[in-house]
Design a protein around this motif. Structure first.
Motif, mmCIF file in Angstrom:
data_model
loop_
_atom_site.group_PDB
_atom_site.id
_atom_site.type_symbol
_atom_site.label_atom_id
_atom_site.label_comp_id
_atom_site.label_asym_id
_atom_site.label_seq_id
_atom_site.Cartn_x
_atom_site.Cartn_y
_atom_site.Cartn_z
ATOM 1 N N PRO A 1 -4.724 4.154 73.620
ATOM 2 C CA PRO A 1 -3.830 5.199 73.108
ATOM 3 C C PRO A 1 -2.789 5.633 74.143
ATOM 4 O O PRO A 1 -1.665 6.018 73.775
ATOM 5 C CB PRO A 1 -4.789 6.350 72.777
ATOM 6 N N GLU A 2 -3.130 5.538 75.428
ATOM 7 C CA GLU A 2 -2.189 5.925 76.501
ATOM 8 C C GLU A 2 -1.117 4.847 76.689
ATOM 9 O O GLU A 2 0.046 5.142 76.977
ATOM 10 C CB GLU A 2 -2.946 6.128 77.820
ATOM 11 N N ASP A 3 -1.510 3.585 76.507
ATOM 12 C CA ASP A 3 -0.556 2.480 76.661
ATOM 13 C C ASP A 3 0.443 2.415 75.510
ATOM 14 O O ASP A 3 1.600 2.010 75.704
ATOM 15 C CB ASP A 3 -1.294 1.121 76.696
ATOM 16 N N PHE A 4 -0.010 2.789 74.319
ATOM 17 C CA PHE A 4 0.783 2.544 73.114
ATOM 18 C C PHE A 4 2.219 3.070 73.212
ATOM 19 O O PHE A 4 3.167 2.307 72.973
ATOM 20 C CB PHE A 4 0.077 3.114 71.869
ATOM 21 N N PRO A 5 2.445 4.367 73.541
ATOM 22 C CA PRO A 5 3.831 4.869 73.562
ATOM 23 C C PRO A 5 4.702 4.230 74.635
ATOM 24 O O PRO A 5 5.931 4.277 74.539
ATOM 25 C CB PRO A 5 3.662 6.374 73.807
ATOM 26 N N LYS A 6 4.088 3.613 75.646
ATOM 27 C CA LYS A 6 4.876 2.918 76.672
ATOM 28 C C LYS A 6 5.361 1.563 76.173
ATOM 29 O O LYS A 6 6.425 1.088 76.560
ATOM 30 C CB LYS A 6 4.033 2.707 77.945
ATOM 31 N N LEU A 7 4.564 0.956 75.289
ATOM 32 C CA LEU A 7 4.857 -0.409 74.840
ATOM 33 C C LEU A 7 5.502 -0.477 73.457
ATOM 34 O O LEU A 7 6.273 -1.397 73.173
ATOM 35 C CB LEU A 7 3.562 -1.232 74.811
ATOM 36 N N TYR A 8 5.173 0.525 72.609
ATOM 37 C CA TYR A 8 5.591 0.443 71.205
ATOM 38 C C TYR A 8 6.188 1.765 70.721
ATOM 39 O O TYR A 8 5.765 2.833 71.149
ATOM 40 C CB TYR A 8 4.402 0.059 70.316
ATOM 41 N N PHE B 1 1.449 8.232 62.345
ATOM 42 C CA PHE B 1 1.643 9.279 63.346
ATOM 43 C C PHE B 1 0.734 8.990 64.547
ATOM 44 O O PHE B 1 -0.272 8.278 64.411
ATOM 45 C CB PHE B 1 1.327 10.647 62.744
ATOM 46 N N PRO B 2 1.054 9.534 65.733
ATOM 47 C CA PRO B 2 0.258 9.241 66.941
ATOM 48 C C PRO B 2 -1.251 9.422 66.782
ATOM 49 O O PRO B 2 -2.018 8.574 67.276
ATOM 50 C CB PRO B 2 0.854 10.192 67.985
ATOM 51 N N PRO B 3 -1.751 10.489 66.108
ATOM 52 C CA PRO B 3 -3.210 10.604 65.964
ATOM 53 C C PRO B 3 -3.828 9.428 65.202
ATOM 54 O O PRO B 3 -4.965 9.036 65.464
ATOM 55 C CB PRO B 3 -3.395 11.918 65.196
ATOM 56 N N ALA B 4 -3.059 8.864 64.251
ATOM 57 C CA ALA B 4 -3.559 7.715 63.486
ATOM 58 C C ALA B 4 -3.648 6.476 64.377
ATOM 59 O O ALA B 4 -4.617 5.707 64.288
ATOM 60 C CB ALA B 4 -2.643 7.444 62.293
ATOM 61 N N VAL B 5 -2.642 6.291 65.236
ATOM 62 C CA VAL B 5 -2.667 5.165 66.182
ATOM 63 C C VAL B 5 -3.867 5.299 67.113
ATOM 64 O O VAL B 5 -4.599 4.331 67.359
ATOM 65 C CB VAL B 5 -1.355 5.105 66.993
ATOM 66 N N LYS B 6 -4.103 6.528 67.615
ATOM 67 C CA LYS B 6 -5.239 6.766 68.519
ATOM 68 C C LYS B 6 -6.561 6.462 67.816
ATOM 69 O O LYS B 6 -7.469 5.842 68.404
ATOM 70 C CB LYS B 6 -5.224 8.218 69.003
#
Length: 382
Positions: A295-302, A273-278
């Motif tokens: 953490p800000e880049d992640f949803p744009k790239l993956y 989940f997103p909090p785990a990625v962060k």
């Protein structure tokens, strides 16, 4: 078969006819690269060619020896149709190139340069090498293949043949393999010597197909003795590890000793989940081709992250699903603890389909517990 090969194989050398006939297992591009001045593609084509030469030699040798009961078809002789990779596939399959593979839940667990059945009905396998670089992690790979075939075919002994185009006798790993009397180590002609046989060959090439070869069978026809439900074996190991992780013991490295558990090559713990990625980005860090993933880049790239460990060493891996291209970025943990891009996982392999089927199930707390259990370096407790 092993003692017979060890004592007799030195008398067998590839002929020009065998070397030329072996090119029937290669496509036109590979054939052209055989004499290319560009070293890297030439060596790759050479490796494919030598593997086919050894197969052609065994087609001939098996007719002359009762110690070889069956030889599995491969390459151009592999039967059609060949099943496309699908999730849920377990057992023996032919790849689209005619290579012999064992799949577990669609993932390629092992590929065999040759499969044979000896006169004692033991299923044996061969590895063909043309470069010392092929020997990296070789012992681990051979031990795994012996375990896998031993389980599937219910045999305590799994004979192994190592065939090389160069002298292996001084390599430590080969010396250790030689001590095992169930192994045969065979050194045949070098690729340069074989090339010299065919370099000036001008007559029209006529391929000799092994029609009605008395010992040639489909690899998929060799009957398995034990059931093979790889996903179930994987989940049993995963659940056991989660139990140990949830006990809050910190670092763990449990020995997996049950027969089916030892066949599991990689444990996939789940999507994040997103909090785990962060939490991973903030605590350990991730870099892809020199770029730090925030953490800000992640949803744009993956679109997804999946955490896993290689077995049996429990090396941590994170797979990132790219939004730009249909592939996963394999991230391995470095000595300082951060995760660095190693290579892409393309969509044509069964493991990609398995990754695609995994949904987010892990929050920040359990994800950090998994990382703390297996990570190389302890993170700062500031």
């Amino acid at each position: 078969m092993i003692p017979w090969l060890n004592s007799n194989f030195r008398h067998f050398k590839p002929t020009a006819a065998i070397a030329i006939n072996a090119t029937r297992h290669m496509n036109k591009i590979e054939r052209r690269k055989l004499f290319s001045p560009d070293i890297e593609p030439m060596r790759t084509a050479e490796g494919r060619w030598f593997e086919a030469i050894v197969y052609e030699m065994f087609l001939d040798i098996s007719k002359k020896s009762d110690t070889i009961k069956y030889l599995a078809m491969k390459g151009a002789d592999a039967p059609d149709p060949r099943e496309n990779v699908k999730i849920g596939q377990n057992g023996l399959f032919y790849s689209k190139y005619g290579d012999i593979t064992i799949r577990g839940n669609g993932q390629d667990l092992a590929e065999f340069d040759m499969l044979l059945v000896d006169s004692d009905n033991h299923v044996a396998f061969a590895e063909v090498v043309t470069s010392p670089s092929d020997l990296r992690e070789f012992e681990v790979e051979i031990a795994y293949k012996k375990k896998l075939l031993g389980y599937l075919y219910g045999q305590k002994i799994t004979p192994f043949l190592l065939v090389s185009s160069f002298d292996l006798s001084n390599y430590t790993v080969v010396k250790r393999l030689t001590k095992d009397k169930t192994n045969a180590i065979i050194h045949t002609s070098s690729c340069e010597q074989i090339k010299s046989l065919v370099k000036h060959y001008r007559p029209r090439i006529i391929y000799n197909l092994p029609e009605n070869h008395p010992k040639l069978i489909r690899a998929t026809e060799i009957p398995m003795k034990n059931p093979f439900d790889y996903k179930r074996y994987h989940d049993e190991v995963k659940n056991r590890l989660f139990t140990d992780i949830n006990r809050g013991q910190g670092k763990i490295h449990p020995a997996i000793t049950d027969q089916t558990g030892e066949l599991v090559k990689k444990v996939l713990y789940g999507g994040l989940f997103p909090p785990a990625v962060k939490a991973i980005c903030d605590t350990w860090g991730m870099t892809v081709r020199g770029k730090t993933i925030t953490p800000e880049d992640f949803p744009k790239l993956y679109s997804k992250a999946v955490i896993a460990t290689d077995m049996p060493g429990y090396e941590l891996i994170i797979y990132l699903r790219s939004k730009q291209k249909k592939e996963y970025h394999k991230m391995i943990q470095m000595k300082d603890g951060h995760f660095k891009f190693e290579r892409p996982t393309p969509p044509k392999v069964g493991f990609f389909l398995w990754l695609e089927s995994i949904q987010p199930t892990l929050g920040a707390r359990i994800t950090m517990q998994v990382l703390d259990a297996f990570t190389i370096r302890e993170r700062s407790r500031e």
